[in-house]
Design a protein around this motif. Structure first.
Motif, PDB file in Angstrom:
ATOM      1  N   LEU A 146       0.986  -1.093  -0.172  1.00 46.43           N
ATOM      2  CA  LEU A 146       0.033  -0.216   0.084  1.00 46.43           C
ATOM      3  C   LEU A 146       0.810   1.327  -0.008  1.00 46.43           C
ATOM      4  O   LEU A 146       0.498   2.302  -0.747  1.00 46.43           O
ATOM      5  CB  LEU A 146      -0.913   0.027   1.232  1.00 46.43           C
ATOM      6  CG  LEU A 146      -1.840   1.255   1.265  1.00 46.43           C
ATOM      7  CD1 LEU A 146      -2.732   1.305   0.159  1.00 46.43           C
ATOM      8  CD2 LEU A 146      -2.445   1.316   2.717  1.00 46.43           C
ATOM      9  N   HIS A 147       1.895   1.140   0.946  1.00 48.22           N
ATOM     10  CA  HIS A 147       2.863   2.503   0.575  1.00 48.22           C
ATOM     11  C   HIS A 147       3.488   2.857  -0.633  1.00 48.22           C
ATOM     12  O   HIS A 147       3.418   4.000  -1.049  1.00 48.22           O
ATOM     13  CB  HIS A 147       3.844   2.125   1.817  1.00 48.22           C
ATOM     14  CG  HIS A 147       4.662   3.494   2.471  1.00 48.22           C
ATOM     15  ND1 HIS A 147       4.055   4.058   3.694  1.00 48.22           N
ATOM     16  CD2 HIS A 147       5.668   4.335   1.989  1.00 48.22           C
ATOM     17  CE1 HIS A 147       4.661   5.109   3.775  1.00 48.22           C
ATOM     18  NE2 HIS A 147       5.680   5.233   2.670  1.00 48.22           N
ATOM     19  N   ALA A 148       3.755   1.762  -1.256  1.00 48.54           N
ATOM     20  CA  ALA A 148       4.338   1.816  -2.483  1.00 48.54           C
ATOM     21  C   ALA A 148       3.332   2.331  -3.731  1.00 48.54           C
ATOM     22  O   ALA A 148       3.504   3.228  -4.354  1.00 48.54           O
ATOM     23  CB  ALA A 148       4.875   0.545  -3.135  1.00 48.54           C
ATOM     24  N   ALA A 149       2.101   1.867  -3.452  1.00 47.67           N
ATOM     25  CA  ALA A 149       0.968   2.314  -4.438  1.00 47.67           C
ATOM     26  C   ALA A 149       0.679   3.591  -4.054  1.00 47.67           C
ATOM     27  O   ALA A 149       0.623   4.275  -5.165  1.00 47.67           O
ATOM     28  CB  ALA A 149      -0.341   1.582  -3.822  1.00 47.67           C
ATOM     29  N   VAL A 150       0.812   4.202  -2.732  1.00 46.39           N
ATOM     30  CA  VAL A 150       0.392   5.766  -2.590  1.00 46.39           C
ATOM     31  C   VAL A 150       1.598   6.524  -3.178  1.00 46.39           C
ATOM     32  O   VAL A 150       1.394   7.500  -4.039  1.00 46.39           O
ATOM     33  CB  VAL A 150       0.365   5.945  -1.177  1.00 46.39           C
ATOM     34  CG1 VAL A 150       0.174   7.333  -0.971  1.00 46.39           C
ATOM     35  CG2 VAL A 150      -0.998   5.334  -0.593  1.00 46.39           C
ATOM     36  N   GLU A 151       2.811   5.961  -3.176  1.00 48.25           N
ATOM     37  CA  GLU A 151       4.019   6.675  -3.687  1.00 48.25           C
ATOM     38  C   GLU A 151       3.633   6.677  -5.360  1.00 48.25           C
ATOM     39  O   GLU A 151       4.172   7.786  -6.045  1.00 48.25           O
ATOM     40  CB  GLU A 151       5.332   5.809  -3.469  1.00 48.25           C
ATOM     41  CG  GLU A 151       5.670   5.809  -1.878  1.00 48.25           C
ATOM     42  CD  GLU A 151       6.742   5.356  -1.696  1.00 48.25           C
ATOM     43  OE1 GLU A 151       7.590   5.755  -0.687  1.00 48.25           O
ATOM     44  OE2 GLU A 151       7.012   4.093  -2.024  1.00 48.25           O
ATOM     45  N   ALA A 152       3.118   5.567  -5.807  1.00 51.58           N
ATOM     46  CA  ALA A 152       3.120   5.560  -7.323  1.00 51.58           C
ATOM     47  C   ALA A 152       2.119   6.377  -7.835  1.00 51.58           C
ATOM     48  O   ALA A 152       1.941   6.990  -8.707  1.00 51.58           O
ATOM     49  CB  ALA A 152       2.665   4.306  -7.705  1.00 51.58           C
ATOM     50  N   LYS A 153       0.767   6.361  -6.856  1.00 50.82           N
ATOM     51  CA  LYS A 153      -0.245   7.438  -7.181  1.00 50.82           C
ATOM     52  C   LYS A 153       0.079   8.983  -7.158  1.00 50.82           C
ATOM     53  O   LYS A 153      -0.136   9.704  -8.061  1.00 50.82           O
ATOM     54  CB  LYS A 153      -1.288   7.266  -6.158  1.00 50.82           C
ATOM     55  CG  LYS A 153      -2.441   8.163  -6.036  1.00 50.82           C
ATOM     56  CD  LYS A 153      -3.083   7.958  -4.558  1.00 50.82           C
ATOM     57  CE  LYS A 153      -4.121   9.341  -4.354  1.00 50.82           C
ATOM     58  NZ  LYS A 153      -4.731   8.804  -3.068  1.00 50.82           N
ATOM     59  N   GLU A 154       1.060   9.147  -6.244  1.00 50.09           N
ATOM     60  CA  GLU A 154       1.711  10.437  -6.289  1.00 50.09           C
ATOM     61  C   GLU A 154       2.766  10.939  -7.128  1.00 50.09           C
ATOM     62  O   GLU A 154       3.383  11.732  -7.320  1.00 50.09           O
ATOM     63  CB  GLU A 154       2.072  11.093  -4.927  1.00 50.09           C
ATOM     64  CG  GLU A 154       0.995  10.853  -3.858  1.00 50.09           C
ATOM     65  CD  GLU A 154       0.132  12.132  -4.133  1.00 50.09           C
ATOM     66  OE1 GLU A 154       0.407  13.104  -4.780  1.00 50.09           O
ATOM     67  OE2 GLU A 154      -1.129  11.842  -3.459  1.00 50.09           O
ATOM     68  N   GLY A 155       3.383   9.648  -8.020  1.00 49.42           N
ATOM     69  CA  GLY A 155       4.337  10.040  -9.133  1.00 49.42           C
ATOM     70  C   GLY A 155       5.778  10.179  -8.213  1.00 49.42           C
ATOM     71  O   GLY A 155       6.474  10.559  -8.950  1.00 49.42           O
ATOM     72  N   LEU A 156       5.818   9.434  -7.328  1.00 51.03           N
ATOM     73  CA  LEU A 156       7.086   9.590  -6.417  1.00 51.03           C
ATOM     74  C   LEU A 156       7.823   8.223  -6.531  1.00 51.03           C
ATOM     75  O   LEU A 156       7.404   7.406  -6.922  1.00 51.03           O
ATOM     76  CB  LEU A 156       6.634   9.666  -4.742  1.00 51.03           C
ATOM     77  CG  LEU A 156       5.809  10.891  -4.259  1.00 51.03           C
ATOM     78  CD1 LEU A 156       5.594  10.576  -2.855  1.00 51.03           C
ATOM     79  CD2 LEU A 156       6.679  12.187  -4.572  1.00 51.03           C
ATOM     80  N   ARG A 157       9.232   8.568  -5.924  1.00 47.50           N
ATOM     81  CA  ARG A 157      10.174   7.256  -6.281  1.00 47.50           C
ATOM     82  C   ARG A 157       9.732   6.532  -5.231  1.00 47.50           C
ATOM     83  O   ARG A 157       9.705   6.677  -3.944  1.00 47.50           O
ATOM     84  CB  ARG A 157      11.535   7.905  -6.099  1.00 47.50           C
ATOM     85  CG  ARG A 157      12.746   6.668  -6.023  1.00 47.50           C
ATOM     86  CD  ARG A 157      13.975   7.372  -5.857  1.00 47.50           C
ATOM     87  NE  ARG A 157      15.061   6.334  -5.919  1.00 47.50           N
ATOM     88  CZ  ARG A 157      15.535   5.752  -4.630  1.00 47.50           C
ATOM     89  NH1 ARG A 157      15.041   6.220  -3.423  1.00 47.50           N
ATOM     90  NH2 ARG A 157      16.320   4.741  -4.710  1.00 47.50           N
TER      91      ARG A 157
END
Length: 764
Positions: free
Chosen positions: A339-350
């Motif tokens: 989930l943490h990685a999914a939120v980062e992907a949602k925000e376009g973050l590394r």
């Protein structure tokens, strides 16, 4: 029926006396005896006062509660020029009850009644009685502040003080814990325990065996944070890239392709959504690609249910979670990796680094290690039953030093949020025009900033305290009682700073008092009455005038979510339902962790024997005598023994880490078995018991096999050469619990998707 039963049970409990409540009035006699000692102690010089305290500590004089608190009062008077009130001594005596064989007590003291000094006096009493104390706070700021503030008081009695914060080095941590009284946040104490458990040399330990835990904001720590696991992880690089899944989900239509359940906890693809994802991903059947389906579901949850500026912030190109119980950035906290990685992907973050869990512990398990457990808070009585159920603690409330004259108005109720906020703005404008200070308590960052912006549109400058600027917390809160101040804050629990009328120096105190004191406005009720009471308690400090009011609407999240579950409800009912859900989740979490706790205890006991004895060497010498004899010809026996220790520990730790990963995997899917009428908890315990059987022996077998090929020299063992290397770095974090709803919620959602798939043409 269940709701009616709970209502009848609560009524019966009130009739016979609420479970967990302890009458603290019986301690008044001890305070009277302490008062009779005051003149005698006042006549002593500093050296004689210290000698008196030392005599008690050395056992030359008995450690009587009356004298212990009298000494504490005198030390505080000399160090701070503050004489503790009788009610403060009464609270300290209650906290000292376990010294005389009494129960552990959580003392309820209203906001502003001096809990910090109470804690210091009680801590000194335990130290003079021969025990070491850890004062557990909710954050590093309070630990550092209270240690510096109370240090001079304790020093007058010969009591040493230390503190620990996130940046403390191992040497500083060891020194902090070695002090008689150590101020430390709950999370740092837990992380230090985890690191100690994984140490590979006995000298690396930083924590001594625990004696007394004195918990500040006890209900928040013991209940609100009790489910959150503290995790020690080893670096494992970045995980599966979720950017592709996030891009797919971003193309979905929320009105057609997915649906959020009625209580806002889970989200699932509709049939149209499944078709759309299959087209976008160019796959024939989404349900045949388990990896893609999992990534899409996690990305969908991140998109639909995890809200920026409510659940998290983006700061310095990183996702920072917001503590839902305090409205602050939850430092070192993250969701489960997917989930943490999914939120980062949602925000376009590394994507941030993921970790392999080496060990973990819940706050509940951490706290239960302490033989003596006591605490203080402003809102304990409403949680008395749970504090007794989960911690076997009694709870008692103490009166205020001065009569409370705060006025708590009934709620102002509105049909919708827009109308409610207009009424709030009008009330603030009217009060501000007179110069009355106003504190608004909001539910999240987004709401606090929206209301502050609307106030500025009316030329009312508001100071905002939320997760974006919690570094200025003490300064902002201290100034909230100044003439003309308007402060907009997220939740007030655990803020730890008094609001004085007229500001920090009370320059305009009389003018503000004449206006009625601080006005506290709640922009909606919280899920817990305790959080409401924390906000209310900011007004009317120590007999000051003050007023509180909550503005509510039929569209507030607390009401809408609960109404969907239980039909039409009022605020009281909604809060009872929300509190009941939280309590039930604590029970479920406890039951699912019970067997793991027992297994962990066995592993740790065995690990400790390996660490401090020659057991590992004996085991390898017995299992591989020829290899041992060959190495012993050229390698010092101590070096060889240490190499054996490192090897066996490495494989034991790896087996335990794998076991934790398996337990998490089983836990996530166990509720599907209820389709086959199997009790999920029974199934979980059976599977985990079977998986654990032989773990210690298997770890030794791994070590024996590796021992045959290991390169061991006078410089030690090359663990990497046999695949037993430890992580190059370890790090700690907290996992926000239950991010996808309960396992039962997941079961129902997944079952619905599976059934829809079964009847869909071409599903096979």
């Amino acid at each position: 029926m269940a709701s009616r039963f709970r209502t009848l049970r609560s009524a019966f409990a009130r009739w016979i006396g609420r479970p967990g409540l302890h009458d603290l009035r019986g301690y008044a006699g001890v305070v009277e005896r302490a008062g009779r000692l005051e003149a005698e102690l006042t006549g002593l010089d500093d050296e004689a006062l210290l000698e008196r305290a030392t005599a008690i500590r050395d056992g030359a004089e008995p450690a009587l509660p009356a004298e212990l608190v009298a000494l504490g009062r005198e030390a505080a008077h000399r160090a701070l020029d503050e004489r503790a009130y009788d009610v403060q001594l009464q609270a300290a005596v209650a906290l000292l009850a376990p010294l005389g064989g009494g129960p552990g007590i959580i003392a309820e003291l209203a906001t502003g009644e001096g809990k910090t000094l109470v804690g210091a006096i009680a801590a000194a009493g335990y130290v003079l009685g021969g025990q070491r104390v850890q004062v557990l706070s909710v954050n590093d700021y309070l630990a550092r502040r209270d240690a510096a503030w109370m240090g001079p008081v304790l020093a007058r009695l010969g009591v040493t003080v230390g503190w620990i914060e996130q940046s403390s080095t191992p040497e500083q941590r060891r020194a902090g814990y070695a002090a008689d009284v150590c101020y430390v946040s709950v999370s740092e104490a837990g992380f230090d325990l985890l690191r100690d458990r994984m140490r590979t040399a006995d000298d690396d330990r930083v924590q001594p065996e625990p004696d007394v835990a004195l918990i500040d904001e006890a209900d928040s720590v013991l209940l609100d944070e009790a489910r959150v696991p503290l995790v020690l992880a080893g670096s494992a690089g970045t995980g599966d890239d979720l950017a592709e899944a996030a891009a797919l989900v971003a193309e979905l239509d929320p009105d057609r392709d997915y649906a959020v359940d009625r209580d806002g906890r889970t989200v699932s693809l509709t049939d149209d959504g499944v078709h759309h994802v299959e087209q976008l991903a160019a796959v024939d059947n989404l349900f045949e690609d388990g990896g893609l389906l999992t990534r899409v579901n996690v990305a969908l949850y991140a998109r639909a249910l995890v809200r920026r500026d409510v659940d998290y912030l983006v700061v310095d190109d990183a996702v920072r979670l917001i503590d839902p119980d305090r409205g602050r950035v939850a430092r070192l906290r993250r969701w489960p990796d997917g989930l943490h990685a999914a939120v980062e992907a949602k925000e376009g973050l590394r994507q941030s680094e993921r970790g392999t869990i080496l060990d973990q512990i819940t706050v509940h398990e951490l706290i239960k290690r302490y033989p003596v457990l006591i605490g203080m808070t402003g809102t304990a009585v409403s949680a008395a039953e749970q504090l007794r159920e989960f911690y076997q603690l009694e709870t008692g409330a103490l009166p205020t030093h001065r009569p409370a004259i705060r006025i708590d108005d009934p709620d102002e109720q509105y049909a919708d949020v827009g109308t409610k906020e207009k009424a709030i703005l009008a009330r603030v404008a009217a009060e501000h025009a007179d110069g009355r200070p106003v504190l608004l308590g909001t539910s999240d960052v987004a709401e606090s900033e929206r209301i502050a912006d609307r106030l500025r549109d009316q030329d009312i400058e508001a100071t905002v305290l939320n997760a974006r600027d919690d570094a200025r917390e003490a300064e902002i809160i201290a100034g909230a009682g100044a003439y003309g101040a308007v402060t907009v804050s997220t939740q007030m629990a655990g803020r730890g700073t008094d609001i004085r009328l007229g500001g920090p120096d009370e320059a305009d105190r009389d003018r503000v008092a004449d206006l009625g004191g601080l006005l506290v406005i709640g922009t909606g009720h919280y899920p817990s009455r305790r959080l409401d009471d924390q906000l209310r308690g900011r007004a009317g400090r120590q007999g000051d005038p003050g007023r509180t009011v909550f503005f509510t609407s039929d569209a507030d999240p607390l009401i809408t979510r609960t109404a969907e579950l239980a039909g039409g409800v009022d605020v009281d009912q909604a809060q009872r339902i929300a509190e009941g859900e939280a309590a039930e989740l604590r029970r479920i979490t406890w039951h699912y962790n019970e067997q793991l706790r027992a297994q962990r205890r066995q592993v740790l006991e065995h690990r400790e024997r390996l660490l401090i004895t020659g057991l590992a060497g004996d085991q390898l010498a017995e299992a591989a005598p020829d290899r041992w004899a060959e190495l012993a010809k050229t390698i010092d026996v101590d070096v060889l023994g240490d190499a054996a220790r490192q090897l066996v520990l490495a494989f034991l730790d790896r087996r335990w880490s794998d076991h934790l990963a398996l337990a998490e995997h089983v836990r996530e899917g166990i509720h599907f078995r209820s389709l086959g009428r199997e009790n999920p908890l029974v199934g979980f315990n059976r599977d985990i018991a079977e998986a654990y059987r032989g773990l210690i022996d298997e770890a030794l077998s791994d070590a024996v096999e590796a021992f045959g090929d290991a390169v061991i020299t006078e410089d030690g063992i090359d663990l990497a050469g046999v695949g037993a290397e430890r992580p190059s770095a370890t790090w700690t974090y907290l996992v926000s619990d239950n991010p996808f709803g309960s396992p039962e919620d997941q079961l129902l959602a997944a079952t619905g998707r599976a059934l829809r798939r079964l009847v869909r043409p071409g599903a096979d």
